[in-house]
Structure formats: structure tokens, C-alpha cells
Design a protein around this motif. Structure first.
Motif, PDB file in Angstrom:
ATOM      1  N   VAL A 160       0.847  -1.190   0.000  1.00  0.00           N
ATOM      2  CA  VAL A 160       0.000   0.000   0.000  1.00  0.00           C
ATOM      3  C   VAL A 160       0.885   1.243   0.000  1.00  0.00           C
ATOM      4  CG1 VAL A 160      -1.735   1.306   1.274  1.00  0.00           C
ATOM      5  CG2 VAL A 160      -1.884  -1.194   1.171  1.00  0.00           C
ATOM      6  N   THR A 161       0.599   2.144  -0.929  1.00  0.00           N
ATOM      7  CA  THR A 161       1.394   3.362  -1.058  1.00  0.00           C
ATOM      8  C   THR A 161       0.642   4.611  -0.590  1.00  0.00           C
ATOM      9  OG1 THR A 161       0.663   3.596  -3.369  1.00  0.00           O
ATOM     10  CG2 THR A 161       2.738   2.424  -2.972  1.00  0.00           C
ATOM     11  N   GLY A 162      -0.674   4.521  -0.444  1.00  0.00           N
ATOM     12  CA  GLY A 162      -1.431   5.681   0.017  1.00  0.00           C
ATOM     13  C   GLY A 162      -2.924   5.429  -0.011  1.00  0.00           C
ATOM     14  N   PHE A 163      -3.665   6.328   0.648  1.00  0.00           N
ATOM     15  CA  PHE A 163      -5.128   6.283   0.690  1.00  0.00           C
ATOM     16  C   PHE A 163      -5.650   7.640   0.237  1.00  0.00           C
ATOM     17  CE2 PHE A 163      -3.661   3.262   3.915  1.00  0.00           C
ATOM     18  CZ  PHE A 163      -4.389   2.135   3.583  1.00  0.00           C
ATOM     19  N   TYR A 164      -6.634   7.639  -0.698  1.00  0.00           N
ATOM     20  CA  TYR A 164      -7.044   8.875  -1.360  1.00  0.00           C
ATOM     21  C   TYR A 164      -8.564   8.978  -1.433  1.00  0.00           C
ATOM     22  CZ  TYR A 164      -2.240   8.056  -2.863  1.00  0.00           C
ATOM     23  OH  TYR A 164      -0.897   7.777  -2.885  1.00  0.00           O
ATOM     24  N   ASP A 165      -9.067  10.203  -1.289  1.00  0.00           N
ATOM     25  CA  ASP A 165     -10.502  10.444  -1.371  1.00  0.00           C
ATOM     26  C   ASP A 165     -11.022  10.448  -2.805  1.00  0.00           C
ATOM     27  OD1 ASP A 165     -10.959  10.620   1.386  1.00  0.00           O
ATOM     28  OD2 ASP A 165     -10.398  12.743   1.425  1.00  0.00           O
ATOM     29  N   ASP A 166     -10.131  10.673  -3.780  1.00  0.00           N
ATOM     30  CA  ASP A 166     -10.533  10.611  -5.187  1.00  0.00           C
ATOM     31  C   ASP A 166      -9.546   9.720  -5.930  1.00  0.00           C
ATOM     32  OD1 ASP A 166      -8.193  12.078  -5.976  1.00  0.00           O
ATOM     33  OD2 ASP A 166      -9.235  13.954  -5.525  1.00  0.00           O
ATOM     34  N   ASN A 167      -9.798   9.517  -7.206  1.00  0.00           N
ATOM     35  CA  ASN A 167      -8.940   8.599  -7.961  1.00  0.00           C
ATOM     36  C   ASN A 167      -7.982   9.336  -8.888  1.00  0.00           C
ATOM     37  OD1 ASN A 167      -7.934   6.078  -8.510  1.00  0.00           O
ATOM     38  ND2 ASN A 167      -9.440   5.600 -10.099  1.00  0.00           N
ATOM     39  N   ASP A 187      -0.934   2.209  18.566  1.00  0.00           N
ATOM     40  CA  ASP A 187      -0.156   3.442  18.770  1.00  0.00           C
ATOM     41  C   ASP A 187      -0.548   4.496  17.745  1.00  0.00           C
ATOM     42  OD1 ASP A 187       1.224   2.199  20.837  1.00  0.00           O
ATOM     43  OD2 ASP A 187       2.805   1.474  19.496  1.00  0.00           O
ATOM     44  N   THR A 188      -0.713   4.079  16.490  1.00  0.00           N
ATOM     45  CA  THR A 188      -1.144   5.009  15.451  1.00  0.00           C
ATOM     46  C   THR A 188      -2.538   5.550  15.752  1.00  0.00           C
ATOM     47  OG1 THR A 188       0.211   3.991  13.715  1.00  0.00           O
ATOM     48  CG2 THR A 188      -1.748   5.194  13.005  1.00  0.00           C
ATOM     49  N   LEU A 189      -3.428   4.696  16.194  1.00  0.00           N
ATOM     50  CA  LEU A 189      -4.781   5.127  16.550  1.00  0.00           C
ATOM     51  C   LEU A 189      -4.751   6.218  17.615  1.00  0.00           C
ATOM     52  CD1 LEU A 189      -7.885   4.817  16.484  1.00  0.00           C
ATOM     53  CD2 LEU A 189      -7.617   2.962  18.160  1.00  0.00           C
ATOM     54  N   HIS A 190      -3.935   6.038  18.637  1.00  0.00           N
ATOM     55  CA  HIS A 190      -3.854   7.026  19.706  1.00  0.00           C
ATOM     56  C   HIS A 190      -3.288   8.346  19.179  1.00  0.00           C
ATOM     57  CE1 HIS A 190      -4.840   4.869  23.526  1.00  0.00           C
ATOM     58  NE2 HIS A 190      -4.789   3.848  22.674  1.00  0.00           N
ATOM     59  N   ARG A 191      -2.323   8.279  18.264  1.00  0.00           N
ATOM     60  CA  ARG A 191      -1.788   9.517  17.692  1.00  0.00           C
ATOM     61  C   ARG A 191      -2.860  10.245  16.884  1.00  0.00           C
ATOM     62  NH1 ARG A 191       3.334   7.011  18.053  1.00  0.00           N
ATOM     63  NH2 ARG A 191       3.032   5.626  16.276  1.00  0.00           N
ATOM     64  N   CYS A 192      -3.664   9.485  16.134  1.00  0.00           N
ATOM     65  CA  CYS A 192      -4.746  10.098  15.365  1.00  0.00           C
ATOM     66  C   CYS A 192      -5.747  10.781  16.287  1.00  0.00           C
ATOM     67  CB  CYS A 192      -5.460   9.043  14.525  1.00  0.00           C
ATOM     68  SG  CYS A 192      -4.493   8.396  13.138  1.00  0.00           S
ATOM     69  N   MET A 193      -6.088  10.139  17.386  1.00  0.00           N
ATOM     70  CA  MET A 193      -7.020  10.734  18.336  1.00  0.00           C
ATOM     71  C   MET A 193      -6.428  11.997  18.953  1.00  0.00           C
ATOM     72  SD  MET A 193      -9.804   8.881  18.312  1.00  0.00           S
ATOM     73  CE  MET A 193     -10.620   9.364  19.844  1.00  0.00           C
ATOM     74  N   ASP A 194      -5.144  11.964  19.279  1.00  0.00           N
ATOM     75  CA  ASP A 194      -4.492  13.147  19.856  1.00  0.00           C
ATOM     76  C   ASP A 194      -4.490  14.323  18.888  1.00  0.00           C
ATOM     77  OD1 ASP A 194      -3.977  11.769  22.190  1.00  0.00           O
ATOM     78  OD2 ASP A 194      -1.906  11.266  21.669  1.00  0.00           O
ATOM     79  N   SER A 198     -10.685  12.019  12.826  1.00  0.00           N
ATOM     80  CA  SER A 198     -11.793  11.085  12.942  1.00  0.00           C
ATOM     81  C   SER A 198     -11.941  10.351  11.614  1.00  0.00           C
ATOM     82  CB  SER A 198     -13.092  11.811  13.310  1.00  0.00           C
ATOM     83  OG  SER A 198     -13.456  12.716  12.296  1.00  0.00           O
ATOM     84  N   ARG A 199     -12.787   9.379  11.581  1.00  0.00           N
ATOM     85  CA  ARG A 199     -13.058   8.517  10.428  1.00  0.00           C
ATOM     86  C   ARG A 199     -11.912   7.521  10.212  1.00  0.00           C
ATOM     87  NH1 ARG A 199     -14.952  11.498   5.209  1.00  0.00           N
ATOM     88  NH2 ARG A 199     -15.980   9.484   4.881  1.00  0.00           N
ATOM     89  N   MET A 200     -12.288   6.340   9.808  1.00  0.00           N
ATOM     90  CA  MET A 200     -11.301   5.279   9.634  1.00  0.00           C
ATOM     91  C   MET A 200     -10.319   5.589   8.515  1.00  0.00           C
ATOM     92  SD  MET A 200     -11.451   2.969  11.922  1.00  0.00           S
ATOM     93  CE  MET A 200     -10.496   1.655  11.167  1.00  0.00           C
ATOM     94  N   ARG A 201     -10.736   6.344   7.520  1.00  0.00           N
ATOM     95  CA  ARG A 201      -9.793   6.662   6.437  1.00  0.00           C
ATOM     96  C   ARG A 201      -8.643   7.531   6.932  1.00  0.00           C
ATOM     97  NH1 ARG A 201     -13.064   8.962   1.686  1.00  0.00           N
ATOM     98  NH2 ARG A 201     -14.299   7.121   2.225  1.00  0.00           N
ATOM     99  N   ASN A 202      -8.897   8.356   7.943  1.00  0.00           N
ATOM    100  CA  ASN A 202      -7.802   9.141   8.514  1.00  0.00           C
ATOM    101  C   ASN A 202      -6.855   8.258   9.320  1.00  0.00           C
ATOM    102  OD1 ASN A 202      -8.776  11.573   7.437  1.00  0.00           O
ATOM    103  ND2 ASN A 202     -10.202  11.820   9.142  1.00  0.00           N
ATOM    104  N   LEU A 207      -1.547   5.308   9.431  1.00  0.00           N
ATOM    105  CA  LEU A 207      -0.651   4.151   9.340  1.00  0.00           C
ATOM    106  C   LEU A 207       0.487   4.419   8.355  1.00  0.00           C
ATOM    107  CD1 LEU A 207      -3.329   1.296   9.244  1.00  0.00           C
ATOM    108  CD2 LEU A 207      -1.772   1.776  11.146  1.00  0.00           C
ATOM    109  N   ILE A 208       0.146   5.017   7.218  1.00  0.00           N
ATOM    110  CA  ILE A 208       1.174   5.379   6.239  1.00  0.00           C
ATOM    111  C   ILE A 208       2.102   6.442   6.811  1.00  0.00           C
ATOM    112  CG2 ILE A 208       1.578   6.418   3.973  1.00  0.00           C
ATOM    113  CD1 ILE A 208       0.510   3.599   3.750  1.00  0.00           C
ATOM    114  N   ARG A 209       1.532   7.429   7.465  1.00  0.00           N
ATOM    115  CA  ARG A 209       2.318   8.519   8.054  1.00  0.00           C
ATOM    116  C   ARG A 209       3.319   7.994   9.073  1.00  0.00           C
ATOM    117  NH1 ARG A 209      -1.872  11.853   9.945  1.00  0.00           N
ATOM    118  NH2 ARG A 209      -1.859  10.704  11.905  1.00  0.00           N
ATOM    119  N   ASP A 210       2.921   6.942   9.803  1.00  0.00           N
ATOM    120  CA  ASP A 210       3.793   6.362  10.819  1.00  0.00           C
ATOM    121  C   ASP A 210       4.768   5.330  10.255  1.00  0.00           C
ATOM    122  OD1 ASP A 210       2.621   7.932  12.708  1.00  0.00           O
ATOM    123  OD2 ASP A 210       1.466   6.346  13.680  1.00  0.00           O
TER     124      ASP A 210
END
Length: 243
Positions: A160-167, A187-194, A198-202, A207-210
Motif C-alpha cells: 500500500v502506497t497511500g489512501f485517497y478520497d478521489d482517484n 499506537d497510530t490510533l492514539h496519535r490520530c485521536m491526539d 476522525s473517520r477510519m480513512r484518517n 498508518l502510512i504517516r507512521d
């Protein structure tokens, strides 16, 4: 293997279209959505199944507590239940996360419909990728029947190289909402919350960011039950009528 199910949505679109049962109790091909996932997970060595539903779903709470007490179809179910209303699926995941610490797990939402035989291969590949040092195997599909799909970038080896809202990246696949994750995903989930995300796509972008090492597993189709018409689509799919 540990599994988790997010069943915390209100199913408001289904209710507006005349479906009286809350989404987890909607029957597809004669089986409640929540029961179908529990059965499939038990067939793939579930040591524990963690479920969250919202506080308004009293029928769902009662059904799940009945399963905890009496089992499902004659089988004892290692089910843990969290009851809490949340503003998003990622917040629901966060509420489940204390139950998921320390071991790999597979997470999905209650209305995810897939072919059972493909799920078996998915679990096999997830376990193999963990042994290779991978961090996650994301279920994807090239079948697009979603109002707001999340496109998944992949390379030639399905990393996986990335997640995108459009194609705009010309991706072949979209997310199927099936996540096999190593323990470090929490750990990534906690960083996202901090960060107030929100939303699973974020979370997936997190995960990619980490720097998590993710691969994609292609399901032929993955369906969601968002509208009343989706029930018939799912029944036909399970019955093999719309190959």
C-alpha cells in the motif's frame, strides 16, 4: 486470532427506507449481519471477538448478551461487548482498543459482506505477512459500489502506497473496510485521536504517516449494507447470482 466488530452506527438510512431492525440484526440470506460475522470468525480460530454497539441499540445489546450467555447455534462464543455511543467509526475503534492491545487482530464493520472462502485466504495471508514483519493486510476490492470510496494506492507487489478520497492517482482498488493489523496499529490510533482526527480513512492515512508496512489483499467484491436495496444485492452476491 482476535477479531473486532464495529456495530455502533444508527443505521438511519435503512430506517428511513423502511427497515425496522437495527443494522446489526438485519438478515441477509437468512442470517443476521452480526451473527454472520461471528460465525465466520469462529470458523477461523477466533480466540476472542470484541464488539461495540451504541447505547440506543437495546435490541442489539440484548441479542449480544444472549450470545455471551447461551452461545450461537450451539457454540460457546468468546464475545466481549462494549456499549457506548460514539461520533465516528474511528472513535468506536478507539473504545475497542483496550481489548486489542498486545496481539494482532482483524477489524471490520458489521455490514461488511464478502465471500467466505476469500476471507479464509485473507486470514492465511495476514498471518504469513505478520511472520515476515509486516504491520497490516488491508482488504481491498476493484468493485466500486460506494458513495464515497476510499481509493488505495498499490505497487506491483500489492504494497500500500497511500489512501485517497478521489482517484486522481489512478488506483485499481478501494478499501473494503477489512483491516488486519499488528499491535503497533493501536499506537497510530492514539496519535490520530491526539491530533483530533476522525473517520477510519484518517486512521489508515495515519498508518502510512507512521511508516507502517501495509499490503493489500484483493477480494473479488466487498459490499456494505447502507440502503434497503443493498440487502438484495448482498443476498444475490452470497448466493452467487451476480458473479
Amino acid at each position: 486470532m482476535r477479531y473486532a466488530i464495529i456495530a455502533a452506527g444508527e443505521g438511519s438510512r435503512l430506517a428511513a427506507e423502511g427497515i425496522k431492525d437495527p443494522k446489526p440484526l438485519v438478515r441477509v440470506h437468512g442470517e443476521r449481519l452480526i451473527d454472520r460475522l461471528i460465525r465466520i470468525f469462529m470458523e477461523h480460530d477466533a480466540e476472542e471477538i470484541c464488539v461495540i454497539c451504541n447505547g440506543q441499540m437495546t435490541d442489539v445489546q440484548q441479542h449480544l448478551r444472549e450470545i455471551i450467555k447461551n452461545g450461537l447455534e450451539g457454540h460457546t462464543i468468546p464475545l466481549r461487548l462494549k456499549v457506548k455511543s460514539t461520533p465516528s467509526s474511528m472513535h468506536s475503534f478507539f473504545e475497542l482498543s483496550p481489548m486489542l492491545v498486545g496481539q494482532p487482530f482483524v477489524l471490520t464493520t458489521v455490514d461488511t459482506i464478502f465471500r467466505e472462502e476469500e476471507f479464509g485466504e485473507y486470514i492465511h495471508q495476514f498471518q504469513a505477512y505478520l511472520r515476515q514483519g509486516g504491520d497490516g493486510l488491508m482488504g481491498v476490492t476493484d468493485y466500486i459500489d460506494d458513495e464515497k470510496p476510499l481509493y488505495v494506492g498499490t505497487d506491483g507487489e500489492m504494497h500500500v502506497t497511500g489512501f485517497y478520497d478521489d482517484n486522481s492517482q489512478h488506483c485499481t482498488y478501494i478499501s473494503g473496510g477489512i483491516y488486519g493489523l499488528a499491535p503497533n496499529a493501536i499506537d497510530t490510533l492514539h496519535r490520530c485521536m491526539d491530533l483530533g482526527e476522525s473517520r477510519m480513512r484518517n486512521f489508515q492515512r495515519g498508518l502510512i504517516r507512521d511508516g507502517r508496512q501495509l499490503k493489500a489483499f484483493a477480494f473479488s467484491k466487498v459490499l456494505d449494507i447502507d440502503h434497503a436495496t443493498d440487502i438484495k444485492k448482498a443476498e444475490d452476491f452470497i448466493a452467487g447470482k451476480n458473479e
